[in-house]
Design a protein around this motif. Structure first.
Motif, mmCIF file in Angstrom:
data_model
loop_
_atom_site.group_PDB
_atom_site.id
_atom_site.type_symbol
_atom_site.label_atom_id
_atom_site.label_comp_id
_atom_site.label_asym_id
_atom_site.label_seq_id
_atom_site.Cartn_x
_atom_site.Cartn_y
_atom_site.Cartn_z
ATOM 1 N N PRO A 147 -0.887 3.246 3.613
ATOM 2 C CA PRO A 147 -2.441 2.770 2.843
ATOM 3 C C PRO A 147 -3.162 1.988 3.518
ATOM 4 N N VAL A 148 -4.595 2.471 3.759
ATOM 5 C CA VAL A 148 -5.571 1.717 4.467
ATOM 6 C C VAL A 148 -6.269 0.895 3.508
ATOM 7 N N PRO A 149 -6.409 -0.458 3.391
ATOM 8 C CA PRO A 149 -7.435 -1.022 2.400
ATOM 9 C C PRO A 149 -8.769 -0.371 2.741
ATOM 10 N N PRO A 150 -9.499 -0.444 1.374
ATOM 11 C CA PRO A 150 -10.880 0.174 1.492
ATOM 12 C C PRO A 150 -11.864 -0.785 2.257
#
Length: 152
Positions: free
Chosen positions: A4-7
């Motif tokens: 998951p890539v942080p927003p």
């Protein structure tokens, strides 16, 4: 495997020079100390302080212009007659009224500064030179212009 890539933040981050959280730097000098006073300005202040001190006793000095020049022979009032046959460098001189100008007292900054070591000594010498020039202009002895002449 998806990581998951942080927003991303909606607004770009503002960079500041306060990197270590110490806040803004304080003033360079205390508020009572002027930062922009040059040696020349301080010298002019000494001349005007002496003039003001003498003007209380001799009100006619309000009709006299006090000038500060760097060295003798450089100003508009210094013609060939100003140099004279003096063996020493003058610290000041009186220019009588002529050509629509009022009487003028000229104090030379560099010769006075060279002969003094500190601000207090410089202030005393400036006052003595101003007293001598005023005495010459008024045709009096320096001791009668300022009773404290030469004693401080």
């Amino acid at each position: 495997m998806d990581v998951p890539v942080p927003p991303r933040p909606a607004q770009p981050r503002i960079r500041r020079r306060d990197r270590h959280g110490r806040g803004m730097r304080g003033p360079i000098a205390p508020p009572q100390v002027p930062l922009s006073v040059t040696r020349a300005d301080a010298f002019v202040d000494l001349v005007y302080d002496s003039r003001d001190r003498l003007e209380r006793r001799w009100p006619q000095l309000s009709q006299v212009d006090f000038l500060v020049l760097e060295v003798p022979g450089t100003g508009p009032d210094d013609g060939p007659e100003a140099a004279g046959d003096e063996e020493t460098v003058p610290l000041g001189r009186v220019v009588p009224a002529a050509g629509g100008y009022r009487d003028r007292i000229v104090i030379y900054r560099r010769p006075v500064e060279i002969r003094t070591k500190g601000r207090d000594e410089r202030a005393l010498l400036v006052h003595d030179v101003v007293v001598e020039q005023v005495a010459e202009l008024l045709g009096l002895a320096p001791e009668s212009v300022d009773p404290r002449y030469g004693q401080e």
